[in-house]
Design a protein around this motif. Structure first.
Motif, PDB file in Angstrom:
ATOM      1  N   LEU A 183     -33.711   7.339  16.253  1.00 26.66           N
ATOM      2  CA  LEU A 183     -32.942   8.638  15.946  1.00 26.66           C
ATOM      3  C   LEU A 183     -31.902   8.094  14.709  1.00 26.66           C
ATOM      4  CD1 LEU A 183     -32.006   9.153  19.721  1.00 26.66           C
ATOM      5  CD2 LEU A 183     -33.641  10.190  18.338  1.00 26.66           C
ATOM      6  N   ASP A 184     -32.122   7.087  13.862  1.00 28.62           N
ATOM      7  CA  ASP A 184     -31.222   6.977  13.057  1.00 28.62           C
ATOM      8  C   ASP A 184     -29.592   6.831  13.240  1.00 28.62           C
ATOM      9  OD1 ASP A 184     -30.684   6.391  10.320  1.00 28.62           O
ATOM     10  OD2 ASP A 184     -30.632   8.432   9.693  1.00 28.62           O
ATOM     11  N   LEU A 185     -29.415   6.023  14.129  1.00 30.21           N
ATOM     12  CA  LEU A 185     -28.083   5.988  14.935  1.00 30.21           C
ATOM     13  C   LEU A 185     -27.734   4.507  14.529  1.00 30.21           C
ATOM     14  CD1 LEU A 185     -28.533   7.828  18.032  1.00 30.21           C
ATOM     15  CD2 LEU A 185     -27.513   8.916  16.140  1.00 30.21           C
ATOM     16  N   ILE A 186     -26.291   4.487  14.311  1.00 30.14           N
ATOM     17  CA  ILE A 186     -25.594   3.203  14.230  1.00 30.14           C
ATOM     18  C   ILE A 186     -25.457   2.656  15.464  1.00 30.14           C
ATOM     19  CG2 ILE A 186     -23.367   1.965  13.445  1.00 30.14           C
ATOM     20  CD1 ILE A 186     -22.927   4.298  11.672  1.00 30.14           C
ATOM     21  N   LEU A 187     -25.724   1.392  15.811  1.00 28.73           N
ATOM     22  CA  LEU A 187     -25.612   0.572  17.085  1.00 28.73           C
ATOM     23  C   LEU A 187     -24.227   0.542  17.446  1.00 28.73           C
ATOM     24  CD1 LEU A 187     -27.671  -2.856  16.253  1.00 28.73           C
ATOM     25  CD2 LEU A 187     -28.346  -0.949  17.665  1.00 28.73           C
ATOM     26  N   ALA A 188     -24.205   0.677  18.881  1.00 24.88           N
ATOM     27  CA  ALA A 188     -23.015   0.910  19.556  1.00 24.88           C
ATOM     28  C   ALA A 188     -22.643  -0.145  20.522  1.00 24.88           C
ATOM     29  CB  ALA A 188     -22.825   2.141  20.225  1.00 24.88           C
ATOM     30  N   GLU A 189     -21.246  -0.739  20.424  1.00 30.11           N
ATOM     31  CA  GLU A 189     -20.899  -1.523  21.334  1.00 30.11           C
ATOM     32  C   GLU A 189     -20.051  -0.939  22.605  1.00 30.11           C
ATOM     33  OE1 GLU A 189     -20.597  -4.847  21.464  1.00 30.11           O
ATOM     34  OE2 GLU A 189     -21.608  -5.235  19.773  1.00 30.11           O
ATOM     35  N   PRO A 190     -20.358  -1.291  23.950  1.00 32.72           N
ATOM     36  CA  PRO A 190     -19.992  -0.638  25.036  1.00 32.72           C
ATOM     37  C   PRO A 190     -18.269  -0.947  25.019  1.00 32.72           C
ATOM     38  CG  PRO A 190     -20.905  -2.601  25.685  1.00 32.72           C
ATOM     39  CD  PRO A 190     -21.323  -2.464  24.100  1.00 32.72           C
ATOM     40  N   SER A 191     -17.639   0.185  25.415  1.00 41.66           N
ATOM     41  CA  SER A 191     -16.264  -0.072  25.774  1.00 41.66           C
ATOM     42  C   SER A 191     -16.009  -0.899  26.968  1.00 41.66           C
ATOM     43  CB  SER A 191     -15.483   1.533  25.891  1.00 41.66           C
ATOM     44  OG  SER A 191     -14.181   1.375  26.292  1.00 41.66           O
ATOM     45  N   LEU A 192     -15.100  -1.844  26.828  1.00 47.14           N
ATOM     46  CA  LEU A 192     -14.754  -2.543  27.936  1.00 47.14           C
ATOM     47  C   LEU A 192     -13.477  -2.068  28.801  1.00 47.14           C
ATOM     48  CD1 LEU A 192     -14.615  -6.192  26.063  1.00 47.14           C
ATOM     49  CD2 LEU A 192     -16.684  -4.992  27.340  1.00 47.14           C
ATOM     50  N   GLY A 193     -13.059  -1.065  28.230  1.00 50.40           N
ATOM     51  CA  GLY A 193     -11.995  -0.410  29.165  1.00 50.40           C
ATOM     52  C   GLY A 193     -10.549  -1.227  28.768  1.00 50.40           C
ATOM     53  N   HIS A 195      -8.367  -1.604  31.785  1.00 47.25           N
ATOM     54  CA  HIS A 195      -7.953  -2.663  32.890  1.00 47.25           C
ATOM     55  C   HIS A 195      -8.699  -3.976  32.733  1.00 47.25           C
ATOM     56  CE1 HIS A 195      -7.158  -3.673  37.214  1.00 47.25           C
ATOM     57  NE2 HIS A 195      -5.955  -2.650  37.237  1.00 47.25           N
ATOM     58  N   PRO A 196      -7.945  -5.043  33.252  1.00 46.12           N
ATOM     59  CA  PRO A 196      -8.495  -6.399  33.249  1.00 46.12           C
ATOM     60  C   PRO A 196      -9.906  -6.243  34.400  1.00 46.12           C
ATOM     61  CG  PRO A 196      -6.169  -6.526  33.315  1.00 46.12           C
ATOM     62  CD  PRO A 196      -6.406  -4.941  33.539  1.00 46.12           C
ATOM     63  N   ASN A 197      -9.673  -5.477  35.403  1.00 44.46           N
ATOM     64  CA  ASN A 197     -11.026  -5.388  36.337  1.00 44.46           C
ATOM     65  C   ASN A 197     -12.196  -4.888  35.647  1.00 44.46           C
ATOM     66  OD1 ASN A 197      -9.575  -6.692  38.141  1.00 44.46           O
ATOM     67  ND2 ASN A 197      -9.206  -4.720  39.440  1.00 44.46           N
ATOM     68  N   SER A 198     -11.851  -3.616  34.725  1.00 41.89           N
ATOM     69  CA  SER A 198     -12.815  -2.942  34.213  1.00 41.89           C
ATOM     70  C   SER A 198     -13.435  -3.923  32.826  1.00 41.89           C
ATOM     71  CB  SER A 198     -12.475  -1.594  33.552  1.00 41.89           C
ATOM     72  OG  SER A 198     -12.115  -0.841  34.568  1.00 41.89           O
ATOM     73  N   ARG A 199     -12.618  -4.649  32.371  1.00 39.75           N
ATOM     74  CA  ARG A 199     -13.128  -5.462  31.299  1.00 39.75           C
ATOM     75  C   ARG A 199     -13.922  -6.404  31.716  1.00 39.75           C
ATOM     76  NH1 ARG A 199     -10.493  -4.548  26.363  1.00 39.75           N
ATOM     77  NH2 ARG A 199     -11.239  -6.679  25.652  1.00 39.75           N
ATOM     78  N   THR A 200     -13.529  -7.098  32.801  1.00 43.82           N
ATOM     79  CA  THR A 200     -14.459  -8.178  33.569  1.00 43.82           C
ATOM     80  C   THR A 200     -15.778  -7.525  33.970  1.00 43.82           C
ATOM     81  OG1 THR A 200     -12.558  -9.270  34.157  1.00 43.82           O
ATOM     82  CG2 THR A 200     -14.643  -9.910  35.434  1.00 43.82           C
TER      83      THR A 200
END
Length: 447
Positions: A183-193, A195-200
């Motif tokens: 789709l000719d898109l740039i690679l994306a990094e998932p948002s970790l959020g 909150h510490p729990n969300s990031r973990t």
């Protein structure tokens, strides 16, 4: 098979967790290893009930209980009343309890962690739910406040919700990246959020395995003990490791600086911050400078013993030993007057003028008293050829206010004896340094 006991006189309800789900591998066996009873007083349900409930309705001598206090499911004449009585009690149990006999009474699956924790760390075989927020072992009973229980259940649900959102972000990023080329898109990094729990959870879903505290400490000890050997046998890998560690340290410094700057910390906080992070303060210099002392006495004592001049920081040039003084103020210090002096012209604020005069006075005192100060401190490698003076204060005027930017730059550019640096300029220098140090791509030796 005993499932429930109820003492109509005391209002004590005892639940015996049994696997009653048809087809369960341990059908009619205990749900837990040691804990066989969950006990509570139904009078507490008036306050902690998950539904409308009046405990007084239970004490009506309805005859629904046999002589042992068990619900008598064989009393055919009372089947309707019996069903209603059971439903009124179990529907009123707090959130977190299983309320359907068909699924095995006890706690919901996520709350079985409480049972496992009690079984693994105590000799208790009964959990007694009491009023309040207490948690204590009493012989073979573990007493847990229903308010505390409710807090635990509420937080478990929040963690589950965060987990669902975190894994959803990882899944979205995976699908995006899998089809990005098509789709000719740039690679994306998932948002970790945030909150510490969300990031973990997001890191775990992304396949990022984090070390435990014990593993981290062991790794630090190993690196420290093997650093000389690693430098000798794998110098390129050692340099890469050293660079990565320095970049992580710089990232942490930038993050802490950003957070502190957004929280309007007082001047005393920044004094302690720069004490612990002299590298950040070194960004104000254009020469190799090293910290000599914070809160340095630069002389000026009168005959009465009062009047000491205390500089926030004393630095020296590591090559020439020429000294420099740094005076810090708050990030919220106003640099310019609130009102125009003339159209498009703003004068320096009283606070900024005072800081400039203060550091100049400290430099004058230091120049006069350097010989005696070196003698009293037994530190001889200091020279006052031309004492450099710095003031760290305030925030740079916004680009949306060009008149203030112009007035500020004109003032500090012509303040030849004192260099004025703002807090956000220090932050930007740290960011530019981080960008400069970030490798564009791994070298052949590093791959």
């Amino acid at each position: 098979m005993k499932l429930v006991e109820f003492d109509a006189e005391t209002g004590i309800l005892k639940i015996h967790p049994i696997n009653t789900l048809q087809g369960h591998g341990d059908y009619l066996g205990p749900k837990y290893t040691r804990v066989h009873t969950l006990t509570l007083n139904v009078a507490l349900l008036d306050h902690y009930s998950s539904g409308l409930f009046d405990s007084s309705e239970l004490f009506d001598s309805s005859g629904l209980f046999d002589s042992s206090g068990l619900f008598d499911s064989q009393l055919d004449d009372h089947d309707g009343d019996y069903q209603l009585e059971l439903e009124s009690i179990f529907e009123a149990l707090p959130y977190g309890f299983v309320k359907d006999f068909n699924y095995g009474l006890g706690l919901l699956k996520d709350l079985n962690r409480i049972v496992r924790l009690v079984e693994d760390n105590t000799a208790c075989d009964e959990i007694v739910f009491v009023d309040g927020r207490s948690a204590a072992v009493d012989h073979t009973e573990f007493h847990l406040g229903l308010a505390r229980f409710a807090d635990i259940w509420a937080e478990i649900r929040r963690i589950s919700d965060r987990g669902i959102r975190a894994t959803a972000r990882v899944k979205d990023a995976f699908v995006h990246n899998n089809l990005s080329a098509d789709l000719d898109l740039i690679l994306a990094e998932p948002s970790l959020g945030r909150h510490p729990n969300s990031r973990t959870i997001a890191k775990a879903a992304s396949g990022i395995e984090e070390l435990s505290t014990v593993e981290r400490e062991a790794l630090v000890d190993t690196v420290a003990s093997e650093s000389a050997s690693l430098a000798a046998h794998s110098p390129q890998k050692f340099q890469r490791l050293k660079r990565d560690i320095e970049l992580v340290s710089l990232d942490r410094l930038i993050k802490t600086y950003e957070d502190s700057l957004s929280q309007n910390k007082p001047e005393s906080y920044w004094q302690s911050f720069f004490d612990d992070n002299a590298f950040a303060l070194q960004q104000v210099f254009g020469a190799p400078m090293v910290s000599v002392r914070s809160s340095a006495n630069v002389g000026g004592t009168g005959l009465s013993g009062s009047g000491d001049k205390i500089a926030d920081y004393l630095f020296k040039n590591s090559l020439t030993n020429n000294v420099a003084l740094v005076e810090i103020k708050k990030p919220t210090t106003q640099l310019l007057e609130g009102r125009e002096y003339r159209q498009g012209v703003f004068g320096p604020s009283k606070e900024l003028n005072g800081a400039v005069a203060q550091v100049l006075d400290q430099a004058y005192s230091l120049t006069k008293n350097l010989t005696s100060l070196k003698e009293s401190s037994r530190q001889w490698d200091l020279e006052s050829y031309a004492v450099s003076c710095f003031v760290v204060a305030g925030r740079t005027p916004l680009a949306s206010d060009p008149a203030r930017q112009k007035s500020f730059e004109l003032y500090r550019a012509n303040s030849r004896s004192v260099t004025i640096v703002t807090y956000d300029e220090i932050l930007e220098r740290l960011r530019l340094l981080r960008e400069f140090l970030t490798p564009a791509s791994p070298s052949a030796e590093e791959v």
